[in-house]
Design a protein around this motif. Sequence first.
Motif, PDB file in Angstrom:
ATOM      1  N   ASN A   1    -123.514   1.986  -0.772  1.00  0.00           N
ATOM      2  CA  ASN A   1    -122.562   1.151  -0.042  1.00  0.00           C
ATOM      3  C   ASN A   1    -121.514   1.936   0.739  1.00  0.00           C
ATOM      4  OD1 ASN A   1    -123.981  -0.929  -1.145  1.00  0.00           O
ATOM      5  ND2 ASN A   1    -122.326  -1.740  -2.382  1.00  0.00           N
ATOM      6  N   CYS A   2    -121.143   3.117   0.281  1.00  0.00           N
ATOM      7  CA  CYS A   2    -120.087   3.878   0.957  1.00  0.00           C
ATOM      8  C   CYS A   2    -120.638   4.788   2.056  1.00  0.00           C
ATOM      9  CB  CYS A   2    -119.276   4.705  -0.045  1.00  0.00           C
ATOM     10  SG  CYS A   2    -120.168   6.127  -0.718  1.00  0.00           S
TER      11      CYS A   2
ATOM     12  N   THR B   1    -122.681   3.046  -6.216  1.00  0.00           N
ATOM     13  CA  THR B   1    -123.920   2.284  -6.091  1.00  0.00           C
ATOM     14  C   THR B   1    -125.170   3.155  -6.053  1.00  0.00           C
ATOM     15  OG1 THR B   1    -123.635   2.120  -3.695  1.00  0.00           O
ATOM     16  CG2 THR B   1    -122.852   0.267  -5.036  1.00  0.00           C
ATOM     17  N   CYS B   2    -125.057   4.457  -5.782  1.00  0.00           N
ATOM     18  CA  CYS B   2    -126.238   5.333  -5.807  1.00  0.00           C
ATOM     19  C   CYS B   2    -126.379   6.032  -7.163  1.00  0.00           C
ATOM     20  CB  CYS B   2    -126.192   6.356  -4.667  1.00  0.00           C
ATOM     21  SG  CYS B   2    -124.874   7.577  -4.790  1.00  0.00           S
TER      22      CYS B   2
ATOM     23  N   GLU C   1    -117.361  12.548 -10.990  1.00  0.00           N
ATOM     24  CA  GLU C   1    -117.179  12.077 -12.365  1.00  0.00           C
ATOM     25  C   GLU C   1    -116.312  10.826 -12.406  1.00  0.00           C
ATOM     26  OE1 GLU C   1    -116.440  14.014 -16.748  1.00  0.00           O
ATOM     27  OE2 GLU C   1    -115.625  15.062 -15.013  1.00  0.00           O
ATOM     28  N   ASP C   2    -115.270  10.782 -11.581  1.00  0.00           N
ATOM     29  CA  ASP C   2    -114.405   9.600 -11.518  1.00  0.00           C
ATOM     30  C   ASP C   2    -115.181   8.357 -11.093  1.00  0.00           C
ATOM     31  OD1 ASP C   2    -112.187  11.045 -12.319  1.00  0.00           O
ATOM     32  OD2 ASP C   2    -111.404  11.298 -10.279  1.00  0.00           O
ATOM     33  N   PHE C   3    -116.074   8.504 -10.111  1.00  0.00           N
ATOM     34  CA  PHE C   3    -116.849   7.350  -9.652  1.00  0.00           C
ATOM     35  C   PHE C   3    -117.954   6.981 -10.627  1.00  0.00           C
ATOM     36  CE2 PHE C   3    -114.685   8.199  -5.672  1.00  0.00           C
ATOM     37  CZ  PHE C   3    -114.325   6.906  -5.309  1.00  0.00           C
ATOM     38  N   ILE C   4    -118.507   7.942 -11.334  1.00  0.00           N
ATOM     39  CA  ILE C   4    -119.514   7.625 -12.357  1.00  0.00           C
ATOM     40  C   ILE C   4    -118.907   6.742 -13.430  1.00  0.00           C
ATOM     41  CG2 ILE C   4    -120.875   8.606 -14.250  1.00  0.00           C
ATOM     42  CD1 ILE C   4    -121.510  10.951 -12.352  1.00  0.00           C
ATOM     43  N   ASP C   5    -117.629   6.971 -13.758  1.00  0.00           N
ATOM     44  CA  ASP C   5    -116.949   6.144 -14.753  1.00  0.00           C
ATOM     45  C   ASP C   5    -116.909   4.675 -14.337  1.00  0.00           C
ATOM     46  OD1 ASP C   5    -116.500   8.295 -16.411  1.00  0.00           O
ATOM     47  OD2 ASP C   5    -114.451   8.644 -15.703  1.00  0.00           O
ATOM     48  N   ARG C   6    -117.031   4.393 -13.039  1.00  0.00           N
ATOM     49  CA  ARG C   6    -117.004   3.027 -12.520  1.00  0.00           C
ATOM     50  C   ARG C   6    -118.398   2.408 -12.394  1.00  0.00           C
ATOM     51  NH1 ARG C   6    -112.807   4.233  -7.554  1.00  0.00           N
ATOM     52  NH2 ARG C   6    -111.415   5.539  -8.787  1.00  0.00           N
ATOM     53  N   ALA C   7    -119.425   3.201 -12.632  1.00  0.00           N
ATOM     54  CA  ALA C   7    -120.804   2.731 -12.486  1.00  0.00           C
ATOM     55  C   ALA C   7    -121.175   1.762 -13.593  1.00  0.00           C
ATOM     56  CB  ALA C   7    -121.763   3.926 -12.505  1.00  0.00           C
ATOM     57  N   VAL C   8    -122.211   0.972 -13.330  1.00  0.00           N
ATOM     58  CA  VAL C   8    -122.756   0.072 -14.340  1.00  0.00           C
ATOM     59  C   VAL C   8    -123.554   0.909 -15.333  1.00  0.00           C
ATOM     60  CG1 VAL C   8    -124.313  -1.868 -14.742  1.00  0.00           C
ATOM     61  CG2 VAL C   8    -122.863  -1.831 -12.692  1.00  0.00           C
TER      62      VAL C   8
ATOM     63  N   PHE D   1    -127.078  -5.228  -7.318  1.00  0.00           N
ATOM     64  CA  PHE D   1    -126.158  -5.044  -6.200  1.00  0.00           C
ATOM     65  C   PHE D   1    -126.501  -5.992  -5.081  1.00  0.00           C
ATOM     66  CE2 PHE D   1    -126.624  -0.743  -8.095  1.00  0.00           C
ATOM     67  CZ  PHE D   1    -125.342  -0.636  -8.598  1.00  0.00           C
ATOM     68  N   LEU D   2    -125.487  -6.549  -4.460  1.00  0.00           N
ATOM     69  CA  LEU D   2    -125.672  -7.442  -3.320  1.00  0.00           C
ATOM     70  C   LEU D   2    -125.276  -6.695  -2.061  1.00  0.00           C
ATOM     71  CD1 LEU D   2    -124.093 -10.703  -4.762  1.00  0.00           C
ATOM     72  CD2 LEU D   2    -126.519 -10.115  -4.581  1.00  0.00           C
ATOM     73  N   GLY D   3    -126.124  -6.749  -1.057  1.00  0.00           N
ATOM     74  CA  GLY D   3    -125.794  -6.116   0.214  1.00  0.00           C
ATOM     75  C   GLY D   3    -125.887  -4.624   0.160  1.00  0.00           C
ATOM     76  N   GLU D   4    -125.473  -4.021   1.246  1.00  0.00           N
ATOM     77  CA  GLU D   4    -125.491  -2.562   1.314  1.00  0.00           C
ATOM     78  C   GLU D   4    -124.389  -2.067   2.191  1.00  0.00           C
ATOM     79  OE1 GLU D   4    -128.571   1.021   1.864  1.00  0.00           O
ATOM     80  OE2 GLU D   4    -129.039  -0.755   0.745  1.00  0.00           O
TER      81      GLU D   4
END
Length: 112
Positions: free
Chosen positions: A41-42, A50-51, A70-77, A109-112
Amino acid sequence: MYTIKVKFEQRGLEPVILNNIKADQSLLEVCLHNGIELHHNCGAVCACSTCHLYVEDGMHLLEDLSDKEEDFIDRAVNPRINSRLGCQCVLQEGSVGEVSITIPDQTQFLGE
């Protein structure tokens, strides 16, 4: 040259083996160039999660995990100890080998 083994958590998708993959590409780029859906998405600039994928084997063949990633991985599903962002997993120049990854269910995930 690398071999990339891709497994999927999404139902109905069979594992894929990609051969003769050149270095200096991210796993996101490798997936997209080979028709494998991996959301980004980014726009692949390490500004979302999202990746997100799981590196099952071959982590030593990829660029090291940065603090920002690492910060963004913490936000991943459903992050795990082997979680990485596909846009940041660049195959190292001067190395060869096999990397095995699992891609989480992309239907969440919805959209891209």
